[in-house]
Motif scaffolding. Sequence first.
Motif, PDB file in Angstrom:
ATOM      1  N   THR A 229       0.806  -1.222   0.000  1.00 18.34           N
ATOM      2  CA  THR A 229       0.000   0.000   0.000  1.00 18.34           C
ATOM      3  C   THR A 229       0.839   1.273   0.000  1.00 18.34           C
ATOM      4  N   ILE A 236      -6.454  -0.734  -5.445  1.00 16.91           N
ATOM      5  CA  ILE A 236      -7.607   0.114  -5.756  1.00 16.91           C
ATOM      6  C   ILE A 236      -8.103  -0.177  -7.172  1.00 16.91           C
ATOM      7  N   THR A 283     -13.262  -4.547   0.117  1.00 16.33           N
ATOM      8  CA  THR A 283     -12.958  -3.315  -0.629  1.00 16.33           C
ATOM      9  C   THR A 283     -12.903  -2.105   0.296  1.00 16.33           C
ATOM     10  N   ILE A 287      -9.607   0.342   0.841  1.00 16.06           N
ATOM     11  CA  ILE A 287      -9.697   1.803   0.727  1.00 16.06           C
ATOM     12  C   ILE A 287      -9.344   2.460   2.063  1.00 16.06           C
ATOM     13  N   TYR A 290      -5.580   2.836   2.700  1.00 20.60           N
ATOM     14  CA  TYR A 290      -4.979   3.982   2.019  1.00 20.60           C
ATOM     15  C   TYR A 290      -5.352   5.292   2.704  1.00 20.60           C
TER      16      TYR A 290
END
Length: 319
Positions: A229, A236, A283, A287, A290
């Motif tokens: 990441t 993503i 998911t 996200i 990040y």
Amino acid sequence: MANKVLTIVVPCYDEQEVLHETSKLLKNIIDDLIEQNKISSNSKILFVNDGSKDKTWEIIEQLQSQEKVFTGIRLSRNFGHQNAVMAGLSRAVWYSDMMITIDADLQDDIQKIYEMVDKFYQGFDIVYGVRNNRDTDTGFKRTTAEAYYWLMTKMGVNLIPDHADYRLMSKRAVEALLEYHEENLFLRGIVPELGFNTTKVYYKRKERFAGESHYPLKKMLGLAIDGITSFTIAPIKLILYLGILMVLYGGGAIVLLGVTHHMSDYRSLINSLWLLGGIQLITLSIIGTYVGKVFNDVKKRPRFIIEDDTYSDRMKKIR
């Protein structure tokens, strides 16, 4: 050549069982290099105490009171291995021409320090210590490591396979490294980004001399996730492709049901909900990872706090 100062940076966390042996072996190498007129007599071994809970710092204090080659810095708490390495380099770069980072557990072949120093004099700014086999690893660890390096390469991350944090860096390479200010450090990915003239030395990794590993599976997974990441947004993009596939699949299923007039039972519906729910959680987690990194970076908090710095005190007196 003898005027070049070498500092060996050794991050330590609860290393009381190995520290005496590690210090003795590293001192022998420093003494030998000085005798060969390859490094300055001001060269040091710098132990970085990363908030150890055992007698690590007491041993470091004892060592540096006995021999001038030993020095140490103590962090105010445990900041993690990567930050401990950076803390040591941030001090060593002030007084050193070359720096070697190595763990205290004696798994890396310290005899390769001779070859690293020779490579430095040949004009290389970064010399990577690279394992030439994984015989000491379990089958699980060996397989997962190979899969990880393969995955990182496919994602476009520039890694040195089978290299951890055993490396030599010149003064200018470390100065460039210290320009990187991200909160979540992954040095194995950052250092290859620096450029400069690089090479490798190969060695056989040994079993840990004593004590237990401070990198269990949980920490290894955390480091792997940080690596992914911190250097690529491929996960993503993967979410985007997964979403497109799900839309196509769902649309196709609706058309098929309309054509066949077939009504699925409630079990199929429940299974679909579980599947979709799981995908959504994954998911959101990706996200969130990040976003969390951005959150940590924008706060600009220090990556480490040095409570005691014997190394700088001693080097100032020399200079």
